[in-house]
Write an enzyme that holds these catalytic residues in place. Structure first.
Site, PDB file in Angstrom:
ATOM      1  N   CYS A   1      -3.038   5.241   5.886  1.00  0.00           N
ATOM      2  CA  CYS A   1      -4.495   5.221   5.924  1.00  0.00           C
ATOM      3  C   CYS A   1      -5.016   5.460   7.343  1.00  0.00           C
ATOM      4  O   CYS A   1      -4.247   5.511   8.310  1.00  0.00           O
ATOM      5  CB  CYS A   1      -4.980   3.866   5.426  1.00  0.00           C
ATOM      6  SG  CYS A   1      -4.618   2.565   6.600  1.00  0.00           S
TER       7      CYS A   1
ATOM      8  N   CYS B   1       0.828  -1.217   0.000  1.00  0.00           N
ATOM      9  CA  CYS B   1       0.000   0.000   0.000  1.00  0.00           C
ATOM     10  C   CYS B   1       0.854   1.255   0.000  1.00  0.00           C
ATOM     11  O   CYS B   1       0.350   2.350  -0.233  1.00  0.00           O
ATOM     12  CB  CYS B   1      -0.953   0.007   1.197  1.00  0.00           C
ATOM     13  SG  CYS B   1      -0.090   0.100   2.781  1.00  0.00           S
TER      14      CYS B   1
ATOM     15  N   CYS C   1      -2.528  -2.983   8.642  1.00  0.00           N
ATOM     16  CA  CYS C   1      -2.202  -1.623   9.085  1.00  0.00           C
ATOM     17  C   CYS C   1      -1.733  -1.652  10.544  1.00  0.00           C
ATOM     18  O   CYS C   1      -0.831  -0.905  10.925  1.00  0.00           O
ATOM     19  CB  CYS C   1      -3.411  -0.708   8.946  1.00  0.00           C
ATOM     20  SG  CYS C   1      -4.295  -0.920   7.374  1.00  0.00           S
TER      21      CYS C   1
ATOM     22  N   ASP D   1       2.287   2.673   2.524  1.00  0.00           N
ATOM     23  CA  ASP D   1       2.216   3.462   3.761  1.00  0.00           C
ATOM     24  C   ASP D   1       3.500   3.324   4.579  1.00  0.00           C
ATOM     25  O   ASP D   1       4.142   2.284   4.574  1.00  0.00           O
ATOM     26  CB  ASP D   1       1.012   3.020   4.604  1.00  0.00           C
ATOM     27  CG  ASP D   1      -0.293   3.421   3.935  1.00  0.00           C
ATOM     28  OD1 ASP D   1      -0.228   4.153   2.935  1.00  0.00           O
ATOM     29  OD2 ASP D   1      -1.356   3.010   4.416  1.00  0.00           O
TER      30      ASP D   1
HETATM   31 FE1  FES Z   1      -1.586   0.434   4.208  1.00  0.00          FE
HETATM   32 FE2  FES Z   1      -3.411   0.762   5.979  1.00  0.00          FE
HETATM   33  S1  FES Z   1      -3.710   0.513   3.871  1.00  0.00           S
HETATM   34  S2  FES Z   1      -1.306   0.658   6.298  1.00  0.00           S
END
Ligand code: FES
Length: 127
Positions: free
Chosen positions: A61, A35, A105, A37
């Site tokens: 997110c 993702c 996450c 992040d």
């Molecule tokens: Fe990547 Fe939440 S979607 S940490």
């Protein structure tokens, strides 16, 4: 049922312990390749190996922000060894749950804590 619990929304909208500790004893940064992040965790640890302060920066997110906020609350004031035992499941439970596809996450929060403690332990060895 709402996608996110009230607790997730609360920690997402009003995250605790956001920021940077300039003279941190341990800093950890982790990311999720899928993702994109990123989470960075800063720890201030005293001579008794107790976490006196913790701050985080998360580029991610809502679940990642809520997870890091909750995780920092859970390890603040705890000995390093206890903080290492904190699991992403415990963080998700403290948030009254995360949707299954958002569990990764909370893993980021667990990994960020481990990475910051590892950094602290490496620095201690060099002393
Ligand atoms: Fe990547 Fe939440 S979607 S940490």
């Amino acid at each position: 049922m709402a996608l996110y619990s009230d607790k997730v929304m609360d920690h997402f909208l009003h995250p605790r312990n956001v920021g940077v500790i300039e003279d941190a004893d341990g800093v950890g940064e982790v990311g999720n390749a899928k993702c994109g992040d990123i989470m960075k965790m800063y720890l201030k640890i005293d001579d008794d190996k107790v976490i006196q302060d913790v701050k985080f920066e998360t580029f991610g997110c809502a679940s990642a922000i809520a997870s890091s906020s909750m995780a920092t609350e859970m390890i603040k004031g705890q000995p390093v060894d206890r903080a290492l035992e904190l699991t992403n499941k415990a963080v998700a439970e403290a948030l009254d749950g995360l949707p299954d596809y958002k569990m990764h996450c909370s893993v980021l929060a667990q990994e960020a804590i481990h990475s910051a403690i590892e950094d602290y332990q490496n620095k201690e060895k060099e002393k």
